[in-house]
Motif scaffolding. Structure first.
Motif, short mmCIF file in Angstrom:
data_model
loop_
_atom_site.label_atom_id
_atom_site.label_comp_id
_atom_site.label_asym_id
_atom_site.label_seq_id
_atom_site.Cartn_x
_atom_site.Cartn_y
_atom_site.Cartn_z
N GLY A 62 0.83 -1.20 0.00
CA GLY A 62 0.00 0.00 0.00
C GLY A 62 0.86 1.24 0.00
O GLY A 62 2.07 1.16 -0.16
N SER A 110 0.84 6.45 -4.35
CA SER A 110 -0.21 7.34 -4.84
C SER A 110 0.05 7.90 -6.24
O SER A 110 -0.70 8.75 -6.70
N GLU A 142 -2.23 -1.64 -3.04
CA GLU A 142 -3.45 -1.63 -2.24
C GLU A 142 -4.52 -0.78 -2.89
O GLU A 142 -5.70 -1.13 -2.91
N SER A 143 -4.10 0.36 -3.43
CA SER A 143 -5.03 1.26 -4.12
C SER A 143 -4.49 1.53 -5.52
O SER A 143 -3.32 1.85 -5.69
N ASP A 164 -3.42 -1.51 -10.50
CA ASP A 164 -3.08 -2.04 -9.18
C ASP A 164 -2.28 -3.34 -9.27
O ASP A 164 -1.72 -3.79 -8.27
N ARG A 206 -6.09 -10.17 -7.07
CA ARG A 206 -6.57 -9.08 -6.20
C ARG A 206 -7.09 -9.61 -4.87
O ARG A 206 -7.02 -8.91 -3.86
#
Length: 154
Positions: free
Chosen positions: A16, A19, A83-84, A97, A133
């Motif tokens: 994670g 960004s 994670e995102s 992802d 996932r």
């Protein structure tokens, strides 16, 4: 080509805190550095140079960044699940992802292309993407490639 042969358990990261596309590529470079004993900065630079030629985002949340890197004697791979999802300039404009990165020695020609084709074919499977996932552990992710690679890469 058996995808599982390219990938070691140490080359799989579920992560994670990323960004941006650049941060995602940095995560791939860090994973490759640790798993393949490569210089992280050199790997990141090679990945960024390749991305400058065009995005390696295939669509459906998948990217297959790849680069030629000195210090390898064969094609190797790492897998990073974010994670995102992050914006990645993918073909379908969807965020990414799942990142299956390939690294080849500078002189690798056909072997690198065969690996790229096999990974691209495997990652087109909606079932495999969903299982990747949902996998909870590194071992579970590796098992998916061991189980699915021969059928999807044939």
């Amino acid at each position: 080509m058996d995808i599982a042969d390219l990938l070691s358990s140490g080359g799989i990261v579920l992560r994670g805190g990323v960004s941006s596309k650049r941060q995602a590529l940095h995560a791939v470079a860090e994973t490759a550095s640790n798993a393949l004993n490569l210089d992280e900065d050199r790997v990141l630079e090679a990945l960024l140079e390749r991305e400058a030629l065009g995005s390696t985002g295939l669509g459906s949340g998948v990217a297959v960044p790849h680069a030629r890197v000195k210090g390898l004697d064969r094609v190797c791979a790492v897998f990073v699940r974010l994670e995102s999802p992050v914006a990645y300039e993918a073909l379908d404009d969807r965020p990414v992802d799942l990142m299956f990165a390939l690294f080849a020695p500078p002189e690798a020609g056909a072997e690198h292309l065969r690996a790229l084709a096999a990974v691209s074919r495997a990652m087109r499977s909606p079932e495999l993407r969903e299982r990747l996932r949902q996998a909870r552990t590194v071992d579970a992710v590796r098992a998916l490639f061991v189980k699915d690679a021969p059928a999807t890469a044939a």
